[in-house]
Design a protein around this motif. Structure first.
Motif, PDB file in Angstrom:
ATOM      1  N   LEU A   1       0.836  -1.201   0.000  1.00  0.00           N
ATOM      2  CA  LEU A   1       0.000   0.000   0.000  1.00  0.00           C
ATOM      3  C   LEU A   1       0.871   1.251   0.000  1.00  0.00           C
ATOM      4  N   LEU A   2       1.898   1.259   0.831  1.00  0.00           N
ATOM      5  CA  LEU A   2       2.798   2.407   0.898  1.00  0.00           C
ATOM      6  C   LEU A   2       3.579   2.580  -0.402  1.00  0.00           C
ATOM      7  N   ALA A   3       3.917   1.472  -1.042  1.00  0.00           N
ATOM      8  CA  ALA A   3       4.626   1.546  -2.319  1.00  0.00           C
ATOM      9  C   ALA A   3       3.751   2.195  -3.384  1.00  0.00           C
TER      10      ALA A   3
ATOM     11  N   GLU B   1       2.740   3.150  11.254  1.00  0.00           N
ATOM     12  CA  GLU B   1       3.480   4.386  11.491  1.00  0.00           C
ATOM     13  C   GLU B   1       4.971   4.174  11.258  1.00  0.00           C
ATOM     14  N   LYS B   2       5.491   3.068  11.741  1.00  0.00           N
ATOM     15  CA  LYS B   2       6.909   2.754  11.555  1.00  0.00           C
ATOM     16  C   LYS B   2       7.247   2.570  10.081  1.00  0.00           C
ATOM     17  N   LEU B   3       6.381   1.861   9.364  1.00  0.00           N
ATOM     18  CA  LEU B   3       6.610   1.623   7.939  1.00  0.00           C
ATOM     19  C   LEU B   3       6.571   2.933   7.150  1.00  0.00           C
ATOM     20  N   ALA B   4       5.582   3.779   7.449  1.00  0.00           N
ATOM     21  CA  ALA B   4       5.427   5.039   6.717  1.00  0.00           C
ATOM     22  C   ALA B   4       6.609   5.970   6.971  1.00  0.00           C
TER      23      ALA B   4
ATOM     24  N   TYR C   1       6.046  11.933   6.547  1.00  0.00           N
ATOM     25  CA  TYR C   1       6.018  12.666   7.809  1.00  0.00           C
ATOM     26  C   TYR C   1       4.608  12.637   8.394  1.00  0.00           C
ATOM     27  N   LEU C   2       4.509  12.239   9.651  1.00  0.00           N
ATOM     28  CA  LEU C   2       3.216  12.148  10.304  1.00  0.00           C
ATOM     29  C   LEU C   2       2.689  13.544  10.624  1.00  0.00           C
ATOM     30  N   GLU C   3       1.487  13.845  10.132  1.00  0.00           N
ATOM     31  CA  GLU C   3       0.883  15.147  10.372  1.00  0.00           C
ATOM     32  C   GLU C   3      -0.209  15.083  11.439  1.00  0.00           C
ATOM     33  N   GLU C   4      -1.051  14.063  11.372  1.00  0.00           N
ATOM     34  CA  GLU C   4      -2.138  13.973  12.356  1.00  0.00           C
ATOM     35  C   GLU C   4      -2.502  12.522  12.618  1.00  0.00           C
ATOM     36  N   THR C   5      -2.755  12.217  13.883  1.00  0.00           N
ATOM     37  CA  THR C   5      -3.233  10.905  14.308  1.00  0.00           C
ATOM     38  C   THR C   5      -4.519  11.095  15.090  1.00  0.00           C
TER      39      THR C   5
ATOM     40  N   PHE D   1      -0.577  11.661   6.650  1.00  0.00           N
ATOM     41  CA  PHE D   1       0.858  11.789   6.434  1.00  0.00           C
ATOM     42  C   PHE D   1       1.131  12.786   5.319  1.00  0.00           C
ATOM     43  N   ALA D   2       2.288  13.426   5.387  1.00  0.00           N
ATOM     44  CA  ALA D   2       2.714  14.382   4.363  1.00  0.00           C
ATOM     45  C   ALA D   2       4.029  13.920   3.745  1.00  0.00           C
ATOM     46  N   ALA D   3       4.267  14.382   2.520  1.00  0.00           N
ATOM     47  CA  ALA D   3       5.514  14.049   1.836  1.00  0.00           C
ATOM     48  C   ALA D   3       6.645  14.987   2.243  1.00  0.00           C
TER      49      ALA D   3
END
Length: 220
Positions: A127-129, A154-157, A163-167, A185-187
């Motif tokens: 999915l992340l790919a 979260e670890k994979l991303a 970059y984590l923006e909001e959880t 997440f943001a790039a």
């Protein structure tokens, strides 16, 4: 495919966020769109052009019917196929996904077996790919997942350079444990925030839930 409360919450949440960006144009990708619920919610609150990928033939056909019956059909497109294999030829400002296999992961009495079966379709790394392949340079992506996959994803991303923006941690009531997590997440680098949403307070929907779903539910 049933319309689940948590999916509606996710759609209302990300639509409100994107609506606040006040983008005059832009493109969004819905990975694993099912019958098109999230795409329709996003289309209602934004001006985005939305592509919805769905590999199940029946679900894709239903999404097409739903899109055609909506007021935003000119901005909605169904793409039937495997997200890992589809060549879209464009980048997206926003990517959203509510991976359907995780719903089964929660409901099955044999969660490990069920997860293994459905991960053949689209694992978290896959999915992340797909997201990394199609996300614009300054793009963002949002994902709805079961709570017990929170730390893993979260670890994979973060490992992929996002970059984590909001959880947002989601629970049914104050007496229940968290059962879903919504990620944004943001790039590019951004300050991270954390929030909690409780769906019900007593016999009624909470104010937080109502604020996000008022534009979609007929009786709120």
């Amino acid at each position: 495919m049933k319309v689940c409360t948590d999916a509606c919450l996710f759609g209302g949440w990300i639509s409100k966020i994107v609506g606040s960006w006040q983008m005059k144009d832009g493109r969004a990708l819905d990975i694993g769109a099912g019958t098109g619920l999230l795409s329709l919610m996003l289309a209602q609150q934004t001006n985005l052009q939305i592509d919805a990928i769905e590999m199940d033939t029946d679900a894709a056909a239903q999404a097409f019917e739903n899109f055609e019956a909506s007021a935003w059909k000119e901005r909605l497109q169904v793409i039937e196929g495997d997200a890992k294999l589809v060549h879209l030829g464009r980048k997206y400002d926003l990517i959203i996904s509510n991976p359907p296999f995780f719903d089964n992961d929660l409901k099955s009495p044999n969660a490990l077996r069920n997860l293994a079966l459905h991960s053949r379709e689209l694992s978290l790394p896959e999915l992340l790919a797909v997201i990394k392949k199609h996300l614009a340079v300054n793009g963002k992506f949002a994902v709805l997942l079961p709570w017990h996959r929170k730390e893993e994803f979260e670890k994979l991303a973060l490992g992929e350079g996002f970059y984590l923006e909001e959880t947002v941690a989601v629970r049914q009531t104050l007496r229940h444990p968290f059962f879903r997590v919504m990620f944004l997440f943001a790039a590019t680098p951004v300050a991270a925030t954390q929030h909690t949403i409780t769906i019900r307070e007593g016999d009624q929907y909470s104010d937080a839930f109502t604020d996000l779903l008022r534009e979609y539910y007929l009786k709120l």
